[in-house]
Motif scaffolding. Structure first.
Motif, short mmCIF file in Angstrom:
data_model
loop_
_atom_site.label_atom_id
_atom_site.label_comp_id
_atom_site.label_asym_id
_atom_site.label_seq_id
_atom_site.Cartn_x
_atom_site.Cartn_y
_atom_site.Cartn_z
N TYR A 1 0.84 -1.20 0.00
CA TYR A 1 0.00 0.00 0.00
C TYR A 1 0.88 1.25 0.00
N GLY A 2 1.91 1.23 0.81
CA GLY A 2 2.81 2.36 0.89
C GLY A 2 3.56 2.62 -0.39
N SER A 3 4.09 1.57 -0.99
CA SER A 3 4.88 1.76 -2.22
C SER A 3 4.01 2.14 -3.40
N SER A 4 2.81 1.57 -3.49
CA SER A 4 1.95 1.91 -4.62
C SER A 4 1.50 3.36 -4.55
N ASN A 5 1.37 3.89 -3.34
CA ASN A 5 0.94 5.28 -3.18
C ASN A 5 1.98 6.29 -3.64
N THR A 6 3.20 5.84 -3.85
CA THR A 6 4.23 6.76 -4.36
C THR A 6 4.04 7.05 -5.83
N GLY A 7 3.31 6.16 -6.52
CA GLY A 7 3.11 6.33 -7.96
C GLY A 7 4.29 5.86 -8.78
N ARG A 8 5.29 5.29 -8.11
CA ARG A 8 6.51 4.90 -8.84
C ARG A 8 6.56 3.41 -9.17
N THR A 9 5.61 2.64 -8.69
CA THR A 9 5.63 1.20 -8.95
C THR A 9 4.92 0.84 -10.24
N GLY A 10 4.08 1.76 -10.74
CA GLY A 10 3.26 1.47 -11.91
C GLY A 10 1.97 0.76 -11.57
N HIS A 11 1.86 0.25 -10.34
CA HIS A 11 0.67 -0.50 -9.94
C HIS A 11 -0.50 0.42 -9.61
#
Length: 219
Positions: free
Chosen positions: A83-93
């Motif tokens: 959840y934290g990493s996807s919220n950065t917008g940098r994962t593409g997910h």
């Protein structure tokens, strides 16, 4: 002045795009061959991204033939998104849902109808106040037949409404299940302010416009 206008134009151009797509790895995901998920115990699976998965999960579980809706992440170029990493917008997910359904009761075509009937089809990179590439709209296909169903419905809707439909069409690759506390969030947290003010109203707007014969009586 000319230099300033050129810089402003470039900034606006990129701000209107889905930032998750502005890299080579993400483009490889978009161009990949789709992965088909086998039917298991008579149940098929479909994958959609349509804003906050708390909202989408409840919407699909109101439809006859849908056994379960699972919240997670899909569409990106990184492994093991959170959840934290996807919220950065940098994962593409994007926040997505895995729909487990009985194809003898509800078709993939109907699930696509549910998708378009339950969102603002013109909003890019978000739904309502949930904004960012992690909330963008994506429909995932697992084979050519599904792809054509999606494209035809998208084209017909664009023509009917005379608007550009924001939903992207991706080949399905992998679905990453979200953290436990995200699952069945609407059902387990009915008094949460977001559920009360966003999820339930969105569900009710969908139910008001969708054919009652296709909806469950107890949701």
């Amino acid at each position: 002045m000319k230099s300033f206008l050129s810089t402003l134009l470039i900034t606006l151009l990129f701000s209107c795009q889905n930032t998750a797509q502005v890299n080579k790895k993400q483009q490889e995901v978009i161009n990949a061959e789709p992965v088909a998920v086998k039917i298991k115990n008579g149940k098929a699976r479909a994958y959609f991204a349509s804003g906050c998965f708390w909202c989408v999960e409840a919407i699909y579980e109101s439809v006859k033939g849908v056994e379960e809706s699972i919240s997670g992440y899909s569409g990106g170029h990184t492994k093991n998104p959170t959840y934290g990493s996807s919220n950065t917008g940098r994962t593409g997910h994007a926040e997505a849902v895995e729909i487990i359904y009985d194809p003898k009761v509800v078709s993939f075509e109907t699930l696509v109808d549910v998708y378009f009937a339950s969102q603002n089809v013109t909003q890019v990179n978000g739904q309502g106040n949930d904004r960012g590439s992690q909330y963008r709209s994506i429909i995932f296909y697992q084979n050519e037949e599904q792809k054509q169903i999606i494209l035809k419905k998208k084209e017909a809707l664009a023509k009917k409404l005379n608007v550009k439909i924001a939903a992207e069409v991706y080949p399905f690759q992998k679905f990453w299940i979200a953290e436990d506390y995200h699952q069945d969030y609407e059902r387990l947290n009915p008094n949460h302010p977001y559920i009360q003010n966003v999820s339930i109203p969105r569900l009710n707007r969908f139910k008001a416009k969708f054919p009652k014969t296709l909806l469950k009586d107890n949701h």
